[in-house]
Design an enzyme around this catalytic site. Sequence first.
Site, PDB file in Angstrom:
ATOM      1  CE  LYS A   1      -4.317   1.855   0.826  1.00 39.61           C
ATOM      2  NZ  LYS A   1      -3.977   2.796  -0.339  1.00 39.61           N
TER       3      LYS A   1
ATOM      4  CE  LYS B   1       4.426   7.694  -1.187  1.00 40.01           C
ATOM      5  NZ  LYS B   1       3.890   8.177  -0.165  1.00 40.01           N
TER       6      LYS B   1
END
Length: 430
Positions: free
Chosen positions: A69, A105
Amino acid sequence: MPQTSIFSEASQRLEEAAKHVTISEDTIERLKYPKASLTVSVPVRMDSGELKIFQGYRVRYNDMRGPTKGGIRYHPSVNLEEVKTLAFWMTFKCAVLNLPFGGAKGGITVDAKKLSRFELEHLSRRYIDAIADFIGPDVDIPAPDMYTNQMIMGWMMHEYSVIQRRQVPAVITGKPVAMGGSLGREAATSQGAYDVMQALLGKLNGSPKNTTVAIQGFGNAAAPLAEMLYNAGFKVVAVSDSKGAIYAKQGLNIPSVKKFKEDTSGLKAVYCENSVCGFQEHDVLTNEEMLELPVDLLIPAAIEDVITDDNAGRIKARLIFEVANGPVTPEADEILERKGIRVVPDILVNAGGVTVSYFEWVQNRAGYYWTLEEVNSRLHQKMTEESQRIWAIHESKNVSLRTAAYIHALRRIEEAINVRGTKEYFGEKE
Ligand code: NAD
Protein backbone atom coordinates in the site's frame (compact mmCIF):
# COMPACT_ATOMS: atom_id res chain seq x y z
CA MET A 1 32.39 14.49 1.14
CA PRO A 2 30.38 11.64 -0.41
CA GLN A 3 26.67 12.42 -0.78
CA THR A 4 24.44 10.17 1.39
CA SER A 5 21.51 8.77 -0.54
CA ILE A 6 18.00 9.22 0.79
CA PHE A 7 17.59 5.42 0.94
CA SER A 8 20.75 4.90 2.97
CA GLU A 9 19.51 7.63 5.34
CA ALA A 10 16.24 5.73 5.74
CA SER A 11 18.09 2.45 6.35
CA GLN A 12 20.04 4.11 9.18
CA ARG A 13 16.79 4.37 11.13
CA LEU A 14 16.26 0.62 10.79
CA GLU A 15 19.84 -0.13 11.87
CA GLU A 16 19.44 2.12 14.92
CA ALA A 17 16.20 0.40 15.96
CA ALA A 18 17.71 -3.06 15.41
CA LYS A 19 20.38 -2.27 18.06
CA HIS A 20 17.69 -2.17 20.75
CA VAL A 21 15.79 -5.39 20.01
CA THR A 22 16.68 -8.97 19.19
CA ILE A 23 15.89 -9.23 15.50
CA SER A 24 16.72 -12.21 13.31
CA GLU A 25 19.23 -11.86 10.50
CA ASP A 26 16.47 -13.01 8.14
CA THR A 27 14.35 -9.96 8.95
CA ILE A 28 17.19 -7.49 8.48
CA GLU A 29 18.23 -9.19 5.23
CA ARG A 30 14.66 -9.10 3.91
CA LEU A 31 14.26 -5.42 4.74
CA LYS A 32 17.41 -4.37 2.89
CA TYR A 33 15.81 -4.82 -0.56
CA PRO A 34 12.51 -4.00 -2.25
CA LYS A 35 10.39 -6.97 -3.35
CA ALA A 36 9.90 -5.55 -6.86
CA SER A 37 10.53 -2.26 -8.70
CA LEU A 38 8.92 -1.22 -11.96
CA THR A 39 10.00 1.63 -14.24
CA VAL A 40 7.63 2.53 -17.06
CA SER A 41 7.44 4.98 -19.95
CA VAL A 42 4.15 6.82 -20.02
CA PRO A 43 3.32 8.26 -23.46
CA VAL A 44 0.92 11.23 -23.51
CA ARG A 45 -0.46 13.12 -26.52
CA MET A 46 -0.25 16.74 -25.35
CA ASP A 47 -2.83 19.41 -26.25
CA SER A 48 -0.37 20.77 -28.83
CA GLY A 49 -0.43 17.44 -30.69
CA GLU A 50 3.13 16.62 -29.57
CA LEU A 51 3.81 13.16 -28.06
CA LYS A 52 5.61 13.35 -24.72
CA ILE A 53 7.05 10.40 -22.79
CA PHE A 54 7.07 10.65 -18.99
CA GLN A 55 8.96 8.34 -16.60
CA GLY A 56 6.83 6.49 -14.05
CA TYR A 57 7.69 4.16 -11.17
CA ARG A 58 6.05 1.74 -8.76
CA VAL A 59 7.96 -0.03 -6.00
CA ARG A 60 6.48 -2.81 -3.83
CA TYR A 61 8.87 -2.86 -0.90
CA ASN A 62 7.69 -5.68 1.36
CA ASP A 63 4.47 -7.72 1.47
CA MET A 64 5.09 -9.95 4.47
CA ARG A 65 2.14 -8.38 6.36
CA GLY A 66 -0.29 -8.21 3.42
CA PRO A 67 -0.82 -6.58 0.01
CA THR A 68 1.36 -3.52 -0.43
CA LYS A 69 0.00 0.00 0.00
CA GLY A 70 1.30 3.46 -0.80
CA GLY A 71 0.64 6.72 -2.60
CA ILE A 72 1.44 8.03 -6.06
CA ARG A 73 3.46 11.25 -6.28
CA TYR A 74 3.64 13.65 -9.22
CA HIS A 75 6.73 15.86 -8.86
CA PRO A 76 9.62 16.98 -11.08
CA SER A 77 12.15 15.42 -8.68
CA VAL A 78 10.53 11.94 -8.50
CA ASN A 79 13.07 9.17 -9.21
CA LEU A 80 13.40 5.46 -8.46
CA GLU A 81 15.55 6.02 -5.36
CA GLU A 82 12.97 8.38 -3.84
CA VAL A 83 10.06 6.04 -4.65
CA LYS A 84 11.96 3.08 -3.14
CA THR A 85 12.60 5.09 0.05
CA LEU A 86 8.97 6.16 0.32
CA ALA A 87 7.93 2.50 -0.16
CA PHE A 88 10.34 1.47 2.63
CA TRP A 89 8.76 4.06 4.96
CA MET A 90 5.27 2.78 4.04
CA THR A 91 6.28 -0.74 5.14
CA PHE A 92 7.06 0.59 8.62
CA LYS A 93 4.10 2.99 8.73
CA CYS A 94 1.58 0.21 8.00
CA ALA A 95 3.21 -1.93 10.70
CA VAL A 96 3.18 0.93 13.25
CA LEU A 97 -0.61 1.17 12.81
CA ASN A 98 -1.01 -2.63 12.66
CA LEU A 99 -2.67 -2.44 9.23
CA PRO A 100 -2.68 -5.72 7.25
CA PHE A 101 -0.51 -4.18 4.55
CA GLY A 102 3.07 -4.06 3.36
CA GLY A 103 4.63 -0.92 1.86
CA ALA A 104 4.72 0.45 -1.68
CA LYS A 105 4.94 3.78 -3.48
CA GLY A 106 4.63 5.16 -7.00
CA GLY A 107 5.35 8.32 -8.87
CA ILE A 108 5.78 10.15 -12.14
CA THR A 109 8.53 12.65 -12.87
CA VAL A 110 6.37 15.60 -13.90
CA ASP A 111 5.53 19.18 -13.01
CA ALA A 112 1.79 18.57 -12.80
CA LYS A 113 1.08 22.29 -12.46
CA LYS A 114 2.23 22.78 -16.05
CA LEU A 115 -0.28 20.27 -17.51
CA SER A 116 -3.82 21.04 -18.68
CA ARG A 117 -6.66 19.04 -17.10
CA PHE A 118 -6.88 16.86 -20.23
CA GLU A 119 -3.13 16.18 -20.20
CA LEU A 120 -3.29 15.34 -16.47
CA GLU A 121 -6.12 12.87 -17.07
CA HIS A 122 -4.31 11.23 -20.02
CA LEU A 123 -1.11 10.95 -17.97
CA SER A 124 -2.95 9.37 -15.02
CA ARG A 125 -4.81 6.84 -17.19
CA ARG A 126 -1.71 5.91 -19.23
CA TYR A 127 0.26 5.40 -16.00
CA ILE A 128 -2.38 2.92 -14.78
CA ASP A 129 -2.27 1.14 -18.18
CA ALA A 130 1.48 0.82 -17.73
CA ILE A 131 1.38 -0.57 -14.16
CA ALA A 132 -1.94 -2.51 -14.32
CA ASP A 133 -0.27 -5.93 -14.03
CA PHE A 134 1.71 -4.78 -10.99
CA ILE A 135 -1.25 -3.60 -8.86
CA GLY A 136 -4.60 -5.01 -7.71
CA PRO A 137 -6.85 -5.08 -4.62
CA ASP A 138 -5.06 -8.16 -3.24
CA VAL A 139 -1.62 -7.22 -4.54
CA ASP A 140 -0.83 -3.52 -4.34
CA ILE A 141 -3.22 -0.65 -3.64
CA PRO A 142 -2.18 2.92 -4.59
CA ALA A 143 -3.47 6.18 -3.03
CA PRO A 144 -2.80 9.95 -3.36
CA ASP A 145 0.44 11.68 -2.39
CA MET A 146 2.01 15.03 -3.37
CA TYR A 147 0.26 16.69 -6.33
CA THR A 148 -2.26 13.87 -6.76
CA ASN A 149 -5.79 14.05 -5.39
CA GLN A 150 -9.27 12.49 -5.23
CA MET A 151 -10.13 13.21 -8.85
CA ILE A 152 -6.91 11.60 -10.09
CA MET A 153 -7.60 8.52 -7.93
CA GLY A 154 -11.09 8.37 -9.48
CA TRP A 155 -9.65 8.43 -13.04
CA MET A 156 -7.16 5.74 -12.06
CA MET A 157 -9.77 3.44 -10.51
CA HIS A 158 -11.97 3.89 -13.59
CA GLU A 159 -9.08 3.07 -15.93
CA TYR A 160 -8.20 -0.08 -13.97
CA SER A 161 -11.88 -1.13 -14.01
CA VAL A 162 -12.01 -0.59 -17.81
CA ILE A 163 -8.95 -2.86 -18.20
CA GLN A 164 -10.48 -5.54 -15.93
CA ARG A 165 -13.98 -5.25 -17.51
CA ARG A 166 -15.57 -4.97 -14.02
CA GLN A 167 -15.81 -2.45 -11.20
CA VAL A 168 -12.76 -2.72 -8.92
CA PRO A 169 -13.12 0.09 -6.34
CA ALA A 170 -10.72 -1.58 -3.86
CA VAL A 171 -7.74 -1.23 -6.25
CA ILE A 172 -7.10 2.34 -5.16
CA THR A 173 -7.99 4.50 -2.16
CA GLY A 174 -8.51 8.22 -1.70
CA LYS A 175 -11.24 8.18 -4.39
CA PRO A 176 -14.17 10.60 -4.55
CA VAL A 177 -16.95 9.45 -2.19
CA ALA A 178 -19.30 9.06 -5.19
CA MET A 179 -16.90 6.44 -6.61
CA GLY A 180 -16.53 4.40 -3.42
CA GLY A 181 -14.24 6.71 -1.46
CA SER A 182 -14.48 6.87 2.33
CA LEU A 183 -15.92 9.75 4.25
CA GLY A 184 -13.11 11.41 6.20
CA ARG A 185 -10.30 10.35 3.82
CA GLU A 186 -9.48 13.87 2.59
CA ALA A 187 -8.74 15.20 6.07
CA ALA A 188 -7.49 11.85 7.46
CA THR A 189 -3.77 12.67 7.51
CA SER A 190 -4.48 15.90 9.39
CA GLN A 191 -7.03 14.23 11.67
CA GLY A 192 -4.57 11.45 12.51
CA ALA A 193 -1.77 13.94 13.20
CA TYR A 194 -4.12 15.86 15.45
CA ASP A 195 -5.01 12.63 17.32
CA VAL A 196 -1.28 11.92 17.87
CA MET A 197 -0.85 15.46 19.21
CA GLN A 198 -3.74 14.99 21.61
CA ALA A 199 -2.25 11.70 22.80
CA LEU A 200 1.28 13.04 23.30
CA LEU A 201 1.04 16.75 24.00
CA GLY A 202 0.11 16.22 27.65
CA LYS A 203 3.16 13.98 28.10
CA LEU A 204 5.31 16.60 26.39
CA ASN A 205 4.11 19.33 28.79
CA GLY A 206 2.14 21.23 26.19
CA SER A 207 -1.40 22.52 25.93
CA PRO A 208 -3.11 24.29 23.01
CA LYS A 209 -3.29 27.61 24.79
CA ASN A 210 -0.06 29.56 24.40
CA THR A 211 1.40 26.95 22.02
CA THR A 212 2.77 28.70 18.94
CA VAL A 213 2.93 26.71 15.70
CA ALA A 214 4.66 27.07 12.32
CA ILE A 215 3.60 24.80 9.45
CA GLN A 216 5.61 24.23 6.27
CA GLY A 217 3.30 23.26 3.38
CA PHE A 218 -0.37 24.04 2.97
CA GLY A 219 -1.69 21.09 0.94
CA ASN A 220 -3.85 18.01 1.61
CA ALA A 221 -1.84 16.95 4.64
CA ALA A 222 -1.33 20.36 6.26
CA ALA A 223 -4.22 22.72 5.50
CA PRO A 224 -6.94 20.81 7.44
CA LEU A 225 -4.48 20.38 10.33
CA ALA A 226 -3.79 24.14 10.41
CA GLU A 227 -7.54 24.72 10.73
CA MET A 228 -7.97 22.03 13.43
CA LEU A 229 -5.16 23.59 15.47
CA TYR A 230 -6.58 27.09 14.98
CA ASN A 231 -10.05 25.91 16.09
CA ALA A 232 -8.56 24.19 19.16
CA GLY A 233 -6.92 27.44 20.28
CA PHE A 234 -3.32 26.90 19.13
CA LYS A 235 -1.61 30.06 17.88
CA VAL A 236 -0.62 29.24 14.28
CA VAL A 237 1.88 32.05 13.62
CA ALA A 238 3.29 30.93 10.24
CA VAL A 239 2.35 28.81 7.23
CA SER A 240 4.14 28.35 3.91
CA ASP A 241 3.84 26.84 0.46
CA SER A 242 6.41 26.28 -2.28
CA LYS A 243 6.60 30.03 -2.96
CA GLY A 244 7.24 31.27 0.58
CA ALA A 245 5.82 31.81 4.07
CA ILE A 246 3.59 34.28 5.87
CA TYR A 247 4.16 35.09 9.55
CA ALA A 248 2.10 37.00 12.11
CA LYS A 249 3.39 37.04 15.68
CA GLN A 250 -0.12 37.42 17.12
CA GLY A 251 -1.35 34.38 15.13
CA LEU A 252 -2.78 33.97 11.62
CA ASN A 253 -6.47 33.76 10.89
CA ILE A 254 -6.27 30.30 9.28
CA PRO A 255 -9.81 30.12 7.82
CA SER A 256 -9.09 33.37 5.89
CA VAL A 257 -5.69 32.10 4.73
CA LYS A 258 -7.34 28.87 3.60
CA LYS A 259 -10.03 30.74 1.72
CA PHE A 260 -7.49 32.94 -0.07
CA LYS A 261 -5.36 29.94 -0.91
CA GLU A 262 -8.42 28.15 -2.35
CA ASP A 263 -9.58 31.21 -4.29
CA THR A 264 -6.17 32.08 -5.69
CA SER A 265 -4.35 28.74 -5.43
CA GLY A 266 -1.32 30.41 -3.84
CA LEU A 267 -0.28 31.93 -0.54
CA LYS A 268 1.56 34.48 -2.64
CA ALA A 269 -1.74 36.19 -3.28
CA VAL A 270 -2.14 36.50 0.47
CA TYR A 271 1.11 38.42 0.73
CA CYS A 272 -0.48 41.76 0.06
CA GLU A 273 -1.92 41.87 -3.39
CA ASN A 274 -5.41 41.77 -1.96
CA SER A 275 -7.60 42.41 1.03
CA VAL A 276 -6.18 40.00 3.60
CA CYS A 277 -3.47 42.59 4.29
CA GLY A 278 -6.24 45.00 5.10
CA PHE A 279 -7.30 43.06 8.17
CA GLN A 280 -4.17 41.24 9.24
CA GLU A 281 -0.61 42.46 9.41
CA HIS A 282 1.97 39.85 8.55
CA ASP A 283 5.56 39.43 7.41
CA VAL A 284 6.71 37.53 4.37
CA LEU A 285 9.49 34.99 4.99
CA THR A 286 11.32 32.38 2.95
CA ASN A 287 10.67 28.72 3.79
CA GLU A 288 14.17 28.51 5.29
CA GLU A 289 13.51 31.50 7.60
CA MET A 290 10.17 30.06 8.65
CA LEU A 291 11.75 26.80 9.81
CA GLU A 292 13.99 28.76 12.17
CA LEU A 293 11.22 30.73 13.92
CA PRO A 294 11.13 30.62 17.75
CA VAL A 295 7.91 28.57 18.01
CA ASP A 296 6.81 25.78 20.35
CA LEU A 297 5.74 23.41 17.59
CA LEU A 298 7.24 23.12 14.11
CA ILE A 299 5.32 21.04 11.57
CA PRO A 300 7.16 20.26 8.34
CA ALA A 301 4.37 19.09 6.01
CA ALA A 302 5.77 19.51 2.49
CA ILE A 303 8.85 17.63 1.28
CA GLU A 304 11.83 15.52 2.44
CA ASP A 305 15.16 16.70 3.85
CA VAL A 306 14.22 20.24 4.90
CA ILE A 307 15.92 19.98 8.31
CA THR A 308 19.51 18.87 7.73
CA ASP A 309 22.90 19.25 9.43
CA ASP A 310 23.04 22.69 7.72
CA ASN A 311 20.13 24.27 9.56
CA ALA A 312 19.38 21.93 12.53
CA GLY A 313 21.64 24.01 14.79
CA ARG A 314 19.46 27.07 14.13
CA ILE A 315 16.08 25.39 14.79
CA LYS A 316 14.45 27.02 17.82
CA ALA A 317 11.22 25.00 18.07
CA ARG A 318 10.68 22.92 21.21
CA LEU A 319 9.00 20.09 19.37
CA ILE A 320 8.83 18.89 15.76
CA PHE A 321 5.86 16.94 14.38
CA GLU A 322 6.75 15.33 11.04
CA VAL A 323 3.65 15.43 8.85
CA ALA A 324 5.77 15.21 5.67
CA ASN A 325 7.64 12.00 4.94
CA GLY A 326 11.32 12.25 5.83
CA PRO A 327 11.67 15.99 6.53
CA VAL A 328 14.50 15.51 9.08
CA THR A 329 17.77 13.79 8.09
CA PRO A 330 19.55 11.37 10.49
CA GLU A 331 22.39 13.92 11.00
CA ALA A 332 19.83 16.58 11.89
CA ASP A 333 18.14 14.13 14.30
CA GLU A 334 21.39 13.89 16.28
CA ILE A 335 21.83 17.68 16.44
CA LEU A 336 18.20 18.19 17.50
CA GLU A 337 18.48 15.51 20.17
CA ARG A 338 21.59 17.20 21.61
CA LYS A 339 19.62 20.47 21.72
CA GLY A 340 16.73 18.74 23.54
CA ILE A 341 14.29 19.20 20.64
CA ARG A 342 11.97 16.20 20.40
CA VAL A 343 10.89 14.86 17.03
CA VAL A 344 7.63 12.93 16.71
CA PRO A 345 8.28 10.77 13.62
CA ASP A 346 6.51 10.67 10.24
CA ILE A 347 5.71 6.95 10.37
CA LEU A 348 3.40 7.69 13.31
CA VAL A 349 2.31 11.31 12.77
CA ASN A 350 1.16 11.07 9.14
CA ALA A 351 -0.23 7.52 9.32
CA GLY A 352 -3.85 8.74 9.55
CA GLY A 353 -4.00 8.89 5.73
CA VAL A 354 -3.11 5.24 5.18
CA THR A 355 -5.29 4.20 8.12
CA VAL A 356 -8.42 5.70 6.56
CA SER A 357 -7.25 4.29 3.21
CA TYR A 358 -7.38 0.89 4.91
CA PHE A 359 -10.91 1.69 6.13
CA GLU A 360 -11.82 2.64 2.54
CA TRP A 361 -10.45 -0.68 1.21
CA VAL A 362 -12.41 -2.59 3.90
CA GLN A 363 -15.63 -0.70 2.99
CA ASN A 364 -15.09 -1.35 -0.75
CA ARG A 365 -14.64 -5.07 -0.15
CA ALA A 366 -17.61 -5.30 2.19
CA GLY A 367 -19.78 -3.08 -0.02
CA TYR A 368 -20.94 -1.39 3.18
CA TYR A 369 -20.13 2.22 3.98
CA TRP A 370 -19.49 3.85 7.33
CA THR A 371 -20.56 7.24 8.70
CA LEU A 372 -17.99 10.00 9.20
CA GLU A 373 -18.33 9.53 12.97
CA GLU A 374 -17.48 5.82 12.65
CA VAL A 375 -14.45 6.58 10.49
CA ASN A 376 -13.12 9.28 12.79
CA SER A 377 -13.74 7.36 15.98
CA ARG A 378 -11.94 4.23 14.67
CA LEU A 379 -9.09 6.46 13.46
CA HIS A 380 -8.88 8.21 16.83
CA GLN A 381 -8.74 4.86 18.63
CA LYS A 382 -5.95 3.50 16.43
CA MET A 383 -3.81 6.66 16.45
CA THR A 384 -4.17 7.02 20.23
CA GLU A 385 -3.37 3.38 21.05
CA GLU A 386 -0.30 3.23 18.82
CA SER A 387 0.98 6.63 20.07
CA GLN A 388 0.74 5.33 23.62
CA ARG A 389 2.54 2.09 22.74
CA ILE A 390 5.35 4.05 21.09
CA TRP A 391 5.56 6.39 24.07
CA ALA A 392 5.90 3.37 26.39
CA ILE A 393 8.81 1.98 24.31
CA HIS A 394 10.40 5.48 24.22
CA GLU A 395 10.33 5.57 28.03
CA SER A 396 11.19 1.95 28.83
CA LYS A 397 14.12 1.74 26.39
CA ASN A 398 15.20 5.37 26.77
CA VAL A 399 15.32 5.86 22.99
CA SER A 400 14.04 8.66 20.74
CA LEU A 401 10.40 8.56 19.67
CA ARG A 402 11.59 7.75 16.14
CA THR A 403 13.62 4.74 17.27
CA ALA A 404 10.69 3.65 19.45
CA ALA A 405 8.35 3.77 16.43
CA TYR A 406 10.80 1.70 14.34
CA ILE A 407 11.19 -0.84 17.16
CA HIS A 408 7.40 -1.14 17.39
CA ALA A 409 7.06 -1.69 13.61
CA LEU A 410 10.07 -3.99 13.40
CA ARG A 411 8.63 -6.35 16.01
CA ARG A 412 5.42 -6.71 13.98
CA ILE A 413 7.26 -7.19 10.67
CA GLU A 414 9.60 -9.70 12.28
CA GLU A 415 6.64 -11.71 13.56
CA ALA A 416 5.21 -11.93 10.02
CA ILE A 417 8.58 -13.03 8.65
CA ASN A 418 9.26 -15.57 11.41
CA VAL A 419 5.91 -17.37 11.12
CA ARG A 420 7.01 -18.40 7.63
CA GLY A 421 9.95 -20.28 9.15
CA THR A 422 13.27 -19.04 10.47
CA LYS A 423 16.91 -19.95 9.90
CA GLU A 424 16.74 -22.17 13.02
CA TYR A 425 13.77 -24.10 11.61
CA PHE A 426 15.42 -24.70 8.26
CA GLY A 427 18.90 -25.22 9.75
CA GLU A 428 20.79 -28.51 9.89
CA LYS A 429 19.05 -31.12 12.08
CA GLU A 430 21.17 -33.32 14.34
P1 NAD B 1 0.15 18.48 -1.57
O1 NAD B 1 0.61 18.41 -2.95
O2 NAD B 1 -1.31 18.52 -1.29
O3 NAD B 1 0.80 19.75 -0.84
C1 NAD B 1 2.17 19.97 -0.79
C2 NAD B 1 2.41 21.32 -0.15
O4 NAD B 1 3.82 21.50 -0.02
C3 NAD B 1 1.91 22.48 -1.01
O5 NAD B 1 1.41 23.49 -0.15
C4 NAD B 1 3.17 22.96 -1.72
O6 NAD B 1 3.10 24.32 -2.11
C5 NAD B 1 4.21 22.74 -0.63
N1 NAD B 1 5.55 22.62 -1.16
C6 NAD B 1 5.98 21.95 -2.26
N2 NAD B 1 7.30 22.10 -2.42
C7 NAD B 1 7.73 22.88 -1.40
C8 NAD B 1 9.00 23.40 -1.01
N3 NAD B 1 10.09 23.17 -1.73
N4 NAD B 1 9.06 24.15 0.13
C9 NAD B 1 7.94 24.39 0.85
N5 NAD B 1 6.73 23.94 0.53
C10 NAD B 1 6.63 23.20 -0.58
O7 NAD B 1 0.86 17.25 -0.83
P2 NAD B 1 0.41 16.55 0.52
O8 NAD B 1 -0.44 15.38 0.18
O9 NAD B 1 -0.07 17.58 1.48
O10 NAD B 1 1.81 15.94 1.00
C11 NAD B 1 2.75 16.71 1.76
C12 NAD B 1 3.65 15.75 2.54
O11 NAD B 1 2.84 14.93 3.39
C13 NAD B 1 4.45 14.79 1.65
O12 NAD B 1 5.68 14.53 2.27
C14 NAD B 1 3.59 13.53 1.66
O13 NAD B 1 4.35 12.37 1.39
C15 NAD B 1 3.10 13.57 3.12
N6 NAD B 1 1.90 12.77 3.33
C16 NAD B 1 0.72 13.08 2.74
C17 NAD B 1 -0.39 12.28 2.98
C18 NAD B 1 -1.74 12.60 2.41
O14 NAD B 1 -2.70 11.87 2.71
N7 NAD B 1 -1.89 13.65 1.64
C19 NAD B 1 -0.28 11.16 3.81
C20 NAD B 1 0.95 10.87 4.41
C21 NAD B 1 2.03 11.69 4.15
